[in-house]
Design an enzyme around this catalytic site. Structure first.
Site, PDB file in Angstrom:
ATOM      1  N   GLU A   1      -2.660   1.757   9.196  1.00 31.79           N
ATOM      2  CA  GLU A   1      -1.671   2.211   8.316  1.00 31.79           C
ATOM      3  C   GLU A   1      -1.783   3.547   7.937  1.00 31.79           C
ATOM      4  O   GLU A   1      -2.758   4.084   7.312  1.00 31.79           O
ATOM      5  CB  GLU A   1      -1.396   1.347   6.967  1.00 31.79           C
ATOM      6  CG  GLU A   1      -0.276   1.735   6.106  1.00 31.79           C
ATOM      7  CD  GLU A   1      -0.077   0.692   4.898  1.00 31.79           C
ATOM      8  OE1 GLU A   1       0.894   0.921   4.080  1.00 31.79           O
ATOM      9  OE2 GLU A   1      -0.734  -0.388   5.075  1.00 31.79           O
TER      10      GLU A   1
ATOM     11  N   LYS B   1       3.885  -4.280   5.336  1.00 31.54           N
ATOM     12  CA  LYS B   1       3.996  -5.349   4.431  1.00 31.54           C
ATOM     13  C   LYS B   1       4.462  -6.611   5.248  1.00 31.54           C
ATOM     14  O   LYS B   1       5.595  -6.398   5.996  1.00 31.54           O
ATOM     15  CB  LYS B   1       4.958  -5.139   3.024  1.00 31.54           C
ATOM     16  CG  LYS B   1       4.355  -4.131   2.250  1.00 31.54           C
ATOM     17  CD  LYS B   1       3.073  -4.040   1.818  1.00 31.54           C
ATOM     18  CE  LYS B   1       2.893  -5.265   0.817  1.00 31.54           C
ATOM     19  NZ  LYS B   1       1.299  -5.462   0.402  1.00 31.54           N
TER      20      LYS B   1
END
Length: 450
Positions: free
Chosen positions: A249, A265
């Protein structure tokens, strides 16, 4: 990396997974000329305490070394690199300290590097970029730049250090949660959401184990990047402290005035069966719960970016796209903006730290609940690892899938975002899926080639 492995304060920002849009550059440096540290909210530079807000102190230190950006080189052309721990959040908000301090690591450690070995994986090119800092006199700076470039070229020409068989951990892994306690924690967060306290919170469990006296961090990192390659990986060797990250990420990238963040997410474990793996990916893409979780954090990050970006410049060019890694599928969104003229990389970090994808929403309330439920300091986990260049460029990860090894103790966390639609059992299993490749890297008994 092995050629420089035993030089002081090695930083390896490693794009270990190639991707069409990500993972183009890797950077390697060591032997910084200065070090910035924050402990208990107090900034210091080369061991000397400095008064004032630690973020403003960092900005003033970077300003000592103004440098034009060369667009023909990879973006990191000298600057500060290292980590910003999650617990730096207490320099930004009034938050309770966790009951357990963890490994007592600094809230931030950034080394100031005058030389960077830069790799462009797309074009298959490599540079030694030598700036000559901290010399301020132009002639002395040019002489230092030449000398330091020659020194690094000589170091890279030496034989690599030998690979060592990895003995693994000496003790069993322990978590600060039992299965039942983690499930109860998820249920508690759901109750708080239904009561109107918040919309989402990211809750993690912390794994720890003692490592063998013969444990070799370099071989461990080699195993980790082989088993779990990631576009925002890193290895930091700062004295007795090692940080090994295989993060998928990106937190914040600043390219000129253009800002990008890529929140993750929504996660599911992969399958070795191709048909089943494809089915799981399709279920994740269609999951109402996971999409809602992602969209909430996108809204939070849009708000964070709007504090420092030009009005109406914040955009979402990708929403809930699928990205697949070694052990998990993720939903990933992209939020972009244009930094306002009176703002810089430090202001951008300050406005967004810590990343909303690893806190929840609203951010401050979710961080309070995280401290209450997890009890132990997150430290590097869910902070950021990366660089802030003297040329104003920046790229940082979210420090997930990240291990800290200090004084013979290895620690890492695995967690997930909890919403009103969360299934507590499934949330617990998701943490294990995220942790699995790290467990596997410690168990491996033969060395891997970098």
């Amino acid at each position: 990396m092995r050629c420089l492995a035993h030089r002081p304060h090695l930083t390896f920002l490693d794009s270990a997974a190639m991707h069409t849009l990500l993972g183009r550059y890797s950077y390697l440096s060591c032997e910084p000329f200065s070090t910035y540290v924050v402990e208990n909210g107090q900034a210091s530079y080369d061991g000397e305490p400095l008064d004032g807000d630690p973020w403003e102190v960092l900005r003033s230190l970077l300003a000592k070394y103004p440098q034009e950006h060369d667009p023909d080189l990879p973006p990191f052309q000298g600057g500060a690199a290292g980590f910003l721990a999650y617990d730096l959040n207490r320099t930004l908000e009034r938050l309770p300290a966790p009951a357990i301090a963890g490994q007592h690591l600094p809230q931030s450690m950034l080394h100031f590097y005058d030389v960077v070995v830069s790799f462009d994986h797309r074009d298959k090119r490599c540079w030694i970029v030598s700036t000559g800092w901290p010399e301020q006199d132009p002639a002395r700076r040019a002489e230092r730049a030449r000398r330091r470039a020659d020194e690094f070229a000589a170091l890279l020409a030496r034989p690599r250090s030998p690979r060592i068989v990895l003995p693994g951990t000496a003790g069993a892994w322990r978590s600060n949660f039992s299965r039942a306690r983690y499930i109860a924690a998820v249920q508690r967060v759901i109750e708080l959401i239904l009561a109107g306290d918040l919309f989402q919170a990211n809750i993690a469990q912390r794994f720890s184990a003692r490592v063998s006296r013969l444990f070799d961090p370099l071989t461990f990192y080699s195993q980790l990047r082989s088993l779990n390659p990631a576009p925002f990986a890193a290895l930091l060797r700062y004295g007795k402290l090692t940080i090994a990250s295989s993060s998928p990420e990106r937190f914040l990238k600043l390219d000129g005035r253009q800002v990008e963040t890529r929140p993750i997410k929504g996660t599911c474990a992969r399958s070795t069966d191709c048909v089943e793996d494809r089915r799981r990916a399709e279920l994740l893409l269609a999951s109402e719960k996971d999409r809602a979780e992602n969209i909430m954090i996108v809204d939070l990050l849009r708000n964070d970016l709007s504090r420092v970006c030009l009005p109406h410049s914040v955009d979402v060019p990708a929403l809930c796209n699928l990205e697949s890694y070694a052990s998990v599928h993720h939903l990933v969104s992209v939020v972009t903006g244009e930094l306002a003229d009176n703002q810089d990389a430090v202001a951008l970090l300050r406005a967004c730290f810590p990343g909303g994808s690893v806190t929840g929403a609203p951010k401050v309330r979710s961080m309070e609940i995280i401290s209450e439920i997890e009890q132990v300091a997150r430290e590097v986990y869910c902070g950021a690892i990366g660089f802030i260049g003297f040329n104003g460029q920046m790229d940082t990860n979210i420090a997930i899938r990240t291990v800290t090894i200090d004084d013979g103790l290895a620690v890492f966390h695995a967690g997930g975002g909890i919403t009103a639609m969360s299934d507590p059992e499934a949330e617990y299993e998701e943490t294990l899926a995220k942790a699995q490749r790290i467990f596997d890297a410690f168990r491996a008994e033969t060395s891997a080639t970098l």
